[in-house]
Enzyme design. Structure first.
Site, PDB file in Angstrom:
ATOM      1  N   HIS A 157       8.958   5.603  16.109  1.00  0.00           N
ATOM      2  CA  HIS A 157       9.161   5.797  14.664  1.00  0.00           C
ATOM      3  C   HIS A 157      10.005   7.039  14.425  1.00  0.00           C
ATOM      4  CE1 HIS A 157       7.903   6.106  10.389  1.00  0.00           C
ATOM      5  NE2 HIS A 157       7.604   4.825  10.529  1.00  0.00           N
ATOM      6  N   ARG A 187      -0.068   8.543  10.074  1.00  0.00           N
ATOM      7  CA  ARG A 187      -0.297   9.961   9.790  1.00  0.00           C
ATOM      8  C   ARG A 187      -1.610  10.462  10.376  1.00  0.00           C
ATOM      9  NH1 ARG A 187       2.735  11.669   4.910  1.00  0.00           N
ATOM     10  NH2 ARG A 187       3.777   9.763   4.340  1.00  0.00           N
ATOM     11  N   HIS A 196       2.603   5.161  14.607  1.00  0.00           N
ATOM     12  CA  HIS A 196       3.230   6.052  13.624  1.00  0.00           C
ATOM     13  C   HIS A 196       2.286   6.615  12.578  1.00  0.00           C
ATOM     14  CE1 HIS A 196       2.945   2.321  11.360  1.00  0.00           C
ATOM     15  NE2 HIS A 196       3.151   3.013  10.271  1.00  0.00           N
ATOM     16  N   GLU A 256      -2.698   5.134   2.360  1.00  0.00           N
ATOM     17  CA  GLU A 256      -2.596   3.724   1.965  1.00  0.00           C
ATOM     18  C   GLU A 256      -3.865   3.175   1.315  1.00  0.00           C
ATOM     19  OE1 GLU A 256      -1.605   4.915   4.910  1.00  0.00           O
ATOM     20  OE2 GLU A 256       0.541   4.469   5.029  1.00  0.00           O
ATOM     21  N   ASP A 292       0.783  -1.245   0.000  1.00  0.00           N
ATOM     22  CA  ASP A 292       0.000   0.000   0.000  1.00  0.00           C
ATOM     23  C   ASP A 292       0.808   1.285   0.000  1.00  0.00           C
ATOM     24  OD1 ASP A 292       1.171   0.121   2.490  1.00  0.00           O
ATOM     25  OD2 ASP A 292      -0.618  -0.471   3.593  1.00  0.00           O
ATOM     26  N   GLU A 339      -0.236  -9.053  -1.301  1.00  0.00           N
ATOM     27  CA  GLU A 339      -1.082  -8.457  -0.255  1.00  0.00           C
ATOM     28  C   GLU A 339      -2.137  -7.518  -0.885  1.00  0.00           C
ATOM     29  OE1 GLU A 339       0.294  -7.421   4.024  1.00  0.00           O
ATOM     30  OE2 GLU A 339      -0.359  -5.516   3.181  1.00  0.00           O
TER      31      GLU A 339
HETATM   32  N1  UDP Z   1       8.997  -3.266  13.010  1.00  0.00           N
HETATM   33  C1  UDP Z   1      10.348  -3.443  13.307  1.00  0.00           C
HETATM   34  N2  UDP Z   1      10.935  -2.565  14.195  1.00  0.00           N
HETATM   35  C2  UDP Z   1      10.256  -1.546  14.778  1.00  0.00           C
HETATM   36  C3  UDP Z   1       8.869  -1.390  14.478  1.00  0.00           C
HETATM   37  C4  UDP Z   1       8.276  -2.260  13.581  1.00  0.00           C
HETATM   38  O1  UDP Z   1      11.005  -4.354  12.792  1.00  0.00           O
HETATM   39  O2  UDP Z   1      10.853  -0.795  15.550  1.00  0.00           O
HETATM   40  C5  UDP Z   1       8.364  -4.185  12.050  1.00  0.00           C
HETATM   41  C6  UDP Z   1       7.121  -4.868  12.556  1.00  0.00           C
HETATM   42  O3  UDP Z   1       7.440  -6.055  13.224  1.00  0.00           O
HETATM   43  C7  UDP Z   1       6.321  -5.089  11.282  1.00  0.00           C
HETATM   44  C8  UDP Z   1       6.694  -3.906  10.444  1.00  0.00           C
HETATM   45  O4  UDP Z   1       7.922  -3.414  10.949  1.00  0.00           O
HETATM   46  O5  UDP Z   1       6.721  -6.244  10.598  1.00  0.00           O
HETATM   47  C9  UDP Z   1       5.596  -2.889  10.560  1.00  0.00           C
HETATM   48  O6  UDP Z   1       6.020  -1.657  10.213  1.00  0.00           O
HETATM   49  P1  UDP Z   1       5.128  -0.370  10.427  1.00  0.00           P
HETATM   50  O7  UDP Z   1       4.392  -0.479  11.695  1.00  0.00           O
HETATM   51  O8  UDP Z   1       6.080   0.768  10.223  1.00  0.00           O
HETATM   52  O9  UDP Z   1       4.154  -0.378   9.160  1.00  0.00           O
HETATM   53  P2  UDP Z   1       2.745  -1.034   8.807  1.00  0.00           P
HETATM   54  O10 UDP Z   1       2.790  -2.491   9.078  1.00  0.00           O
HETATM   55  O11 UDP Z   1       1.686  -0.319   9.580  1.00  0.00           O
HETATM   56  O12 UDP Z   1       2.621  -0.757   7.338  1.00  0.00           O
END
Ligand code: UDP
Length: 367
Positions: free
Chosen positions: A243, A213, A211, A130, A94, A116
């Protein structure tokens, strides 16, 4: 057959890593391009999984606007397309990278596979940007790899032909399994050391991430207030990898910095994240990926969003949608602290074979 894979962020790298491993294992010619729209956090993941991109467009710049980034991806990625001349472009999820790389491929009449595919809230501004990135990517895509039945149904609602949709499971489950196997010979205490937290000072802890927005401003205010109330009344620590977005980081450190039992740390590497997921009591998060990973460890997630595009987790009871309402977060957290339920859930997101299904499909289709 030549596959070009393009992604730009940490979660995409995590979820594409097992697909790349499968392509390597089955000896399929593939080229990896990263736009690096999030530089440091992406690099950590690439390093852990030992993935070396063939192209790194290095497009991150401080406080970049979505429009500037979009334009840069279109022009820079076009050069990669004309050099590599792939039969198929594979994008994930996304992000601005996914949708812009797909646009660039569409303009060159190159077929697109979307990993996905089909997650939806049907609300253009939540998650932002997204939701619309996903919808537009779907319009451009030829092969939709939907992680779940619900994702497939969402695509059908948008008149995507059924024969172009393949239910695969979510590659995050494969990524967790792959990550755990790469950690087999590592001492866990080395992982906690990396966070800078003194393991002796850590009690039972809640893992917190945030994190998005759409939560910046009032949402984060209310979340921080809830966290302060939780540590004030309960015997529990909070571990919060913050973040790097300055709009998040500055606010969080101002509100929660120097508070007893709250450990604000830099974003952690994926192995450390796996350690935290395994050892926490439960999670408070607005992350999509973490909602999918938590059930692999039998952990619940209080989701600090108003809407979710991962209703499978809500339906299965592995996630609880609490929004950013302070009272709701505190009430649900208090209940989970006092009635811990560590169960082995059946993960609603898959069985760890999604990457195999995706690569098998590609081989069958393109030979
Ligand atoms: N993650 C990581 N370290 C961190 C925070 C998140 O490795 O400090 C991993 C988490 O386990 C997941 C992914 O990053 O697999 C999620 O990232 P984020 O929350 O930034 O994005 P979203 O999944 O909401 O797109």
């Amino acid at each position: 057959m030549k596959i070009l894979i393009c992604f730009g962020t940490r979660p995409e790298a995590i979820k594409m890593a097992p697909v790349i491993y499968k392509l390597q294992e089955r000896k399929i010619d593939h080229t990896i391009c990263v736009t690096a729209q999030h530089r440091e956090m992406l690099d950590q993941v690439l390093e852990f999984f030992g993935i070396i991109p063939d192209y790194n467009l290095g497009l991150m710049s401080p406080n970049q606007s979505l429009n500037k980034l979009s334009g840069e991806i279109l022009t820079s990625f076009d050069k990669v397309l004309t050099e590599v001349k792939p039969d198929i472009l594979m994008v994930h999820g996304d992000t601005t990278t996914s949708v812009m790389a797909a646009w660039a491929a569409f303009h060159r009449q190159i077929e697109i596979a979307h990993v996905e595919a089909g997650l939806r809230t049907f609300n253009s501004y939540s998650p932002f940007p997204e939701e619309i990135n996903r919808q537009v990517t779907a319009r451009l895509t030829n092969y939709h790899f939907a992680p779940t039945l619900q994702a497939r149904d969402n695509l059908l609602r948008e008149n995507i032909p059924e024969h172009k949709i393949y239910i695969t499971g979510n590659t995050i489950v494969d990524a967790v399994q792959l990550g755990i196997s790469r950690l087999a010979n590592i001492d866990e205490s080395e992982l906690i050391f990396e966070t800078g937290i003194d393991p002796g000072s850590l009690k039972r802890f809640i893992l917190l991430t945030g994190h998005r927005r759409e939560s910046i401003g009032k949402g984060f205010e209310q979340l921080c207030e809830a966290v302060l109330q939780i540590v004030d009344t309960e015997e529990v620590d909070i571990v919060y990898p913050v973040h790097l977005n300055p709009n998040v980081k500055d606010h969080v450190y101002k509100k929660l910095g120097n508070t007893k039992n709250i450990h604000l740390i830099d974003p952690v590497s994926y192995p450390v994240m796996l350690y935290l997921l395994k050892n926490c009591e439960f999670i408070i998060s607005d992350s999509g990926g973490i909602q999918e990973e938590a059930p692999c460890f039998g952990k619940k997630v209080l989701v600090t969003r108003e809407l979710s595009e991962r209703m499978e987790a809500i339906d299965a009871g592995t996630s609880i949608l609490v929004g950013t309402n302070t009272l709701k977060i505190v009430e649900n957290a208090t209940e989970l602290i006092n009635k811990p339920s560590h169960s082995i859930f059946q993960n609603p997101f898959g069985d760890g074979k999604a990457s195999d299904r995706i690569v098998s499909f590609i081989i069958e289709k393109f030979g």
